[in-house]
Scaffold this active site. Structure first.
Site, PDB file in Angstrom:
ATOM      1  CB  SER B 213      -0.925  -0.016   1.219  1.00  0.00           C
ATOM      2  OG  SER B 213      -0.189   0.161   2.397  1.00  0.00           O
ATOM      3  NE  ARG B 217      -1.637   5.822   1.088  1.00  0.00           N
ATOM      4  CZ  ARG B 217      -1.061   4.943   1.889  1.00  0.00           C
ATOM      5  NH1 ARG B 217       0.250   4.969   2.051  1.00  0.00           N
ATOM      6  NH2 ARG B 217      -1.769   4.047   2.524  1.00  0.00           N
ATOM      7  CG  ASN B 221      -1.941   9.908  -4.675  1.00  0.00           C
ATOM      8  OD1 ASN B 221      -2.896  10.674  -4.770  1.00  0.00           O
ATOM      9  ND2 ASN B 221      -1.864   8.956  -3.775  1.00  0.00           N
TER      10      ASN B 221
END
Lengths: 156, 284
Positions: B213, B217, B221
């Site tokens: 994660s 992440r 993004n």
């Protein structure tokens, strides 16, 4: 999204960078900052203490000044007292000395007077005896008539 | 119409492909010149552009901070000095607030992560065609692949997050001992011997979820941001009205993206500190 050897490459670069930062970057910067912080804190402390000391010194100076003033006033005061005392003492002792000298003079005068009187009395007694001897042409025994003579001389 | 769509797709695809060096199926090593080459190389390849930019930006950061550290003194800080000290103090505070154990590596690790990711993310603000065009011109190859934002490459973000994953395991074992670490895996969350398999499964998933994660992440993004920039860049070619709209859109998105850039770098750093803090926590 294809995972390949780049991942391992990035891992190695990452480890090297972290190691470098840990060894050569972070501690130097942080130490300098901490040292500066301590220095500033010390400076501020010193300034505060100096301020406090100045205040104390000023208070002390004021106290010393007022002490000196009151002491000076005291000294002047006691000096004045002493002066009047000395003058008074002088006057008193002068008076006493005068009295004493007067008394001594008087005593001397009296002494001289009585001595002169005695002498005179003796001389008169001798003269009277001589005169009486001559008058009665008889020998008068001085010792026999000493009582008589003494009474006579006392009457003089 | 179909041709134009094709070129748009081609444009996007070209922008999202890395400059790749790897092993061909016949065993020779070389640069990929087409999508097929990259497919052929598979896992035995390296994204040269990602690593170059990643290394270069990290080196810039370290050189900058190192040159300040070398001359660090108690004198009044000026210019670059103040900036570096500001960043260092910021990181130091964050680490002190979150990490309550004794480990001298955590703070420099956090600083490296924050500044490095920040710089890599910032490459996103450079207009998407500038550096690739420059590279194409320099390589004299109109199909030259060149990606300049390393954090839009999952290899880069996962490379960092999995290194952190191994650090988590290393410090867990170092602090709690191999027995403590295994006990934590086996007897958590259900503290009963019959539940050991369930615990092992849950804890393993839990542990693996952290680096995945963390890495995805950041990648997600930045990849999304990059893609929007590429789409906006496409609009510039669509006539006067679209050109003006694209100009405005690019500006708005860039302003918004400044936030994303800093935020993602910060989040990555903070989560790393939190994960490592958990690794040091014996009561957990």
């Amino acid at each position: 999204m294809n995972i390949n050897l780049t991942l391992i490459g990035q891992s190695l670069i990452f480890l090297v960078f972290v190691w470098f930062c840990w060894q050569y970057v972070w501690p130097h910067i942080l130490n300098a900052m901490k040292e500066r912080e301590a220095k500033i804190a010390e400076g501020l402390n010193n300034a505060e203490r100096a301020d406090h000391e100045l205040e104390l010194a000023q208070k002390k100076a004021v106290k010393i000044l007022s002490d000196a003033k009151s002491q000076a006033a005291e000294i002047v005061d006691s000096a004045n007292k002493r002066a009047t005392q000395i003058v008074e003492e002088g006057q008193a002792s002068g008076q006493a000395e005068g009295e004493r000298m007067k008394a001594a003079a008087q005593a001397e005068i009296e002494l001289e007077t009585s001595r002169a009187r005695e002498e005179l009395r003796g001389k008169v007694a001798a003269l009277v005896i001589e005169g009486a001897e001559k008058v009665i042409e008889s020998e008068v025994d001085a010792s026999a008539h000493a009582d008589l003579l003494k009474k006579l001389s006392e009457k003089l | 119409m179909a041709g134009e769509a094709q070129t748009s797709t081609e444009y996007i695809k070209h922008h999202l492909t890395n400059w790749t060096y790897g092993r061909f199926e016949d065993g020779t090593w070389g640069f990929a010149h087409s999508y097929e080459d990259i497919q052929e190389m598979g896992a035995m390849s390296v994204h040269v552009d990602s690593l170059l930019w990643s290394f270069g930006l990290g080196a810039i950061f370290l050189f900058l901070f190192w040159s300040v550290a070398r001359k660090a003194s108690t004198a009044t800080p000026t210019g670059m000095h103040s900036f570096v000290e500001m960043v260092v103090e910021f990181i130091d505070n964050q680490v002190k607030e979150t990490f309550h154990f004794k480990n001298p590596v955590i703070a420099p690790l956090a600083l490296t992560l924050f500044m490095w990711i920040l710089l890599m993310n910032t490459m996103d603000l450079v207009p998407v065609d500038w550096l690739p065009s420059l590279a194409m011109w320099a390589a004299n190859d109109s199909h030259f692949f060149f990606k300049v934002v390393p954090t839009t490459d999952p290899n880069i973000t996962l490379g960092m997050s999995f290194t952190i994953f191994f650090m988590i395991i290393y410090y867990s074992i170092k602090v709690k001992g191999i027995k403590g670490f295994m006990g934590e895996l086996a007897l958590h969350p259900f503290n009963h011997w019959s539940m050991i398999p369930v615990n092992l499964f849950l804890e393993t998933v839990n542990m693996l979820a952290k680096p995945i994660s963390l890495g995805l992440r950041l990648f997600g993004n930045l990849y999304a941001g990059e893609l929007v920039f590429i789409l906006i860049a496409l609009m510039f070619g669509g006539g006067f009205m679209l050109f003006m709209a694209a100009g405005v859109a690019q500006w708005v998105w860039a302003v918004f993206h400044i936030l994303v850039i800093v935020l993602q770098a910060f989040v990555f750093m903070m989560l790393t500190i939190v994960y490592l803090s958990m690794a040091h926590d014996e009561s957990h």
